[in-house]
Design an enzyme around this catalytic site. Sequence first.
Site, PDB file in Angstrom:
ATOM      1  N   GLN A 129       0.952  -1.174   0.102  1.00  0.00           N
ATOM      2  CA  GLN A 129      -0.113  -0.149   0.022  1.00  0.00           C
ATOM      3  C   GLN A 129       0.956   1.282   0.068  1.00  0.00           C
ATOM      4  O   GLN A 129       1.593   1.338   0.884  1.00  0.00           O
ATOM      5  CB  GLN A 129      -0.763  -0.003   1.208  1.00  0.00           C
ATOM      6  CG  GLN A 129      -1.934   1.080   1.414  1.00  0.00           C
ATOM      7  CD  GLN A 129      -2.518   1.093   2.709  1.00  0.00           C
ATOM      8  OE1 GLN A 129      -1.958   0.811   3.563  1.00  0.00           O
ATOM      9  NE2 GLN A 129      -3.757   1.485   2.584  1.00  0.00           N
ATOM     10  N   GLU A 152      -9.960  -0.975   5.832  1.00  0.00           N
ATOM     11  CA  GLU A 152      -8.901  -1.072   6.552  1.00  0.00           C
ATOM     12  C   GLU A 152      -9.096  -1.194   8.152  1.00  0.00           C
ATOM     13  O   GLU A 152      -8.807  -1.933   9.220  1.00  0.00           O
ATOM     14  CB  GLU A 152      -7.805  -0.411   6.021  1.00  0.00           C
ATOM     15  CG  GLU A 152      -6.600  -0.673   6.868  1.00  0.00           C
ATOM     16  CD  GLU A 152      -5.540   0.263   6.454  1.00  0.00           C
ATOM     17  OE1 GLU A 152      -5.492   1.357   5.922  1.00  0.00           O
ATOM     18  OE2 GLU A 152      -4.531   0.111   6.672  1.00  0.00           O
ATOM     19  N   GLU A 203      -5.366   8.743  17.768  1.00  0.00           N
ATOM     20  CA  GLU A 203      -5.764  10.240  17.916  1.00  0.00           C
ATOM     21  C   GLU A 203      -6.556  10.549  16.692  1.00  0.00           C
ATOM     22  O   GLU A 203      -7.617  11.235  16.830  1.00  0.00           O
ATOM     23  CB  GLU A 203      -4.391  11.188  18.019  1.00  0.00           C
ATOM     24  CG  GLU A 203      -3.607  10.916  19.249  1.00  0.00           C
ATOM     25  CD  GLU A 203      -2.842   9.654  19.331  1.00  0.00           C
ATOM     26  OE1 GLU A 203      -2.647   8.992  18.265  1.00  0.00           O
ATOM     27  OE2 GLU A 203      -2.350   9.316  20.374  1.00  0.00           O
TER      28      GLU A 203
END
Length: 393
Positions: A126, A244, A380
Amino acid sequence: MDFVIGADDLAFRRDMRAWIGATLPSEIATRGRRGFHATRSDVESWTRRLNAKGWAAPAWPEAHGGTNWTPLQRYLFQLELRAAAAPVQDQSAMELVGPVIYTFGDEVQKRVHLPRILNADTFWCQGFSEPNAGSDLASLRTRAVLDGDHYVVNGQKTWTSDAQRADMMFALVRTDAEARPQAGISFLLIDMKSPGVRVRPIYSIDEGHSVNEVFFDDVRVPTENIVGEPNKGWSYAKFLLTNERAMSAETAHTRADLLQLKGFAGEKACEPLFCAKLSKLEVDLMALEFAVLRVLHAEGGAQDAVASVLKLRGAELRQRVAELGVEALGNVGLAVNPDPTGHDATDHPAARPPGPDHAVGWLARSMFRRATTIYGGSNEIQRNIIAKAVLSL
């Protein structure tokens, strides 16, 4: 919504367990139990066995080589695979670019790439993150400039998992420098053997080699390798990233780790503080498993915020189970990498470990898991998505 495992599903699970047990080579399972990254030959060998049975990609549509299993059956299959320590297949291919190709790709791309993915003939990596474009992916700078019937690619990707063994990369590239950041990006399939592609390894804290930097210097890519429409790559990337993050819960992996941990914890499991940690972990894992099952049963799959919740909680649990394993092992768990089969995580010869066989790999596993709350979008960032989408903050 009924999550009860009935007689048919129990029979399905028994059949899966029996077939995996009879088919998975013991030397491959040994490497898996020790937590080492699977070698390419291990993944090829196992994926081809699954493909011959028609089980290489259970979640794909049947028209493209998938199964007609229910979501619960697919989940049970994953539990049995992880419990047997079978190699994880090429996730970049099976779970990321494969669905993008059969959803947005043209007929030639489907005909060329999907069978090769199912049979592990082509390995993928990727190409999303860049040195200054990780969490803020829209700021990527790798450019692809149209030159006749090719794009000429220049730039750099980083933290690229398995680039050292990949045949192809699916990459986000900037094809319109004048458009707003999200509107000038395309989704391009790049042959890693193309002149101008250079891979440089990054050795991680577990002393393993799974991530890399990838450099592009005037790499020519045929225009037919663009997926969907030019400059629409951001939409395809959002589709992929949601998949994902949903798969990043990785509850089957955590469940297998937990069973292994309970197997060797021994008297440690009777200590009140350790027992409390173990019990809390098991309850939290059970709650996440039910959340995953709810998503699997829901039409349309996970929405962005839900996928972020699964990714966030799954990543934390993967870290906690590995840390608890190291705590349970004590001193005998301190050997970082040695593999009794004679190789370490970089496939180099290694010394025999000073501790028992069940201790091998746990410290390396714990250190590598520090990355789980970073890759695929840091926790985060996931909290920001949840705050914006769910809490309207």
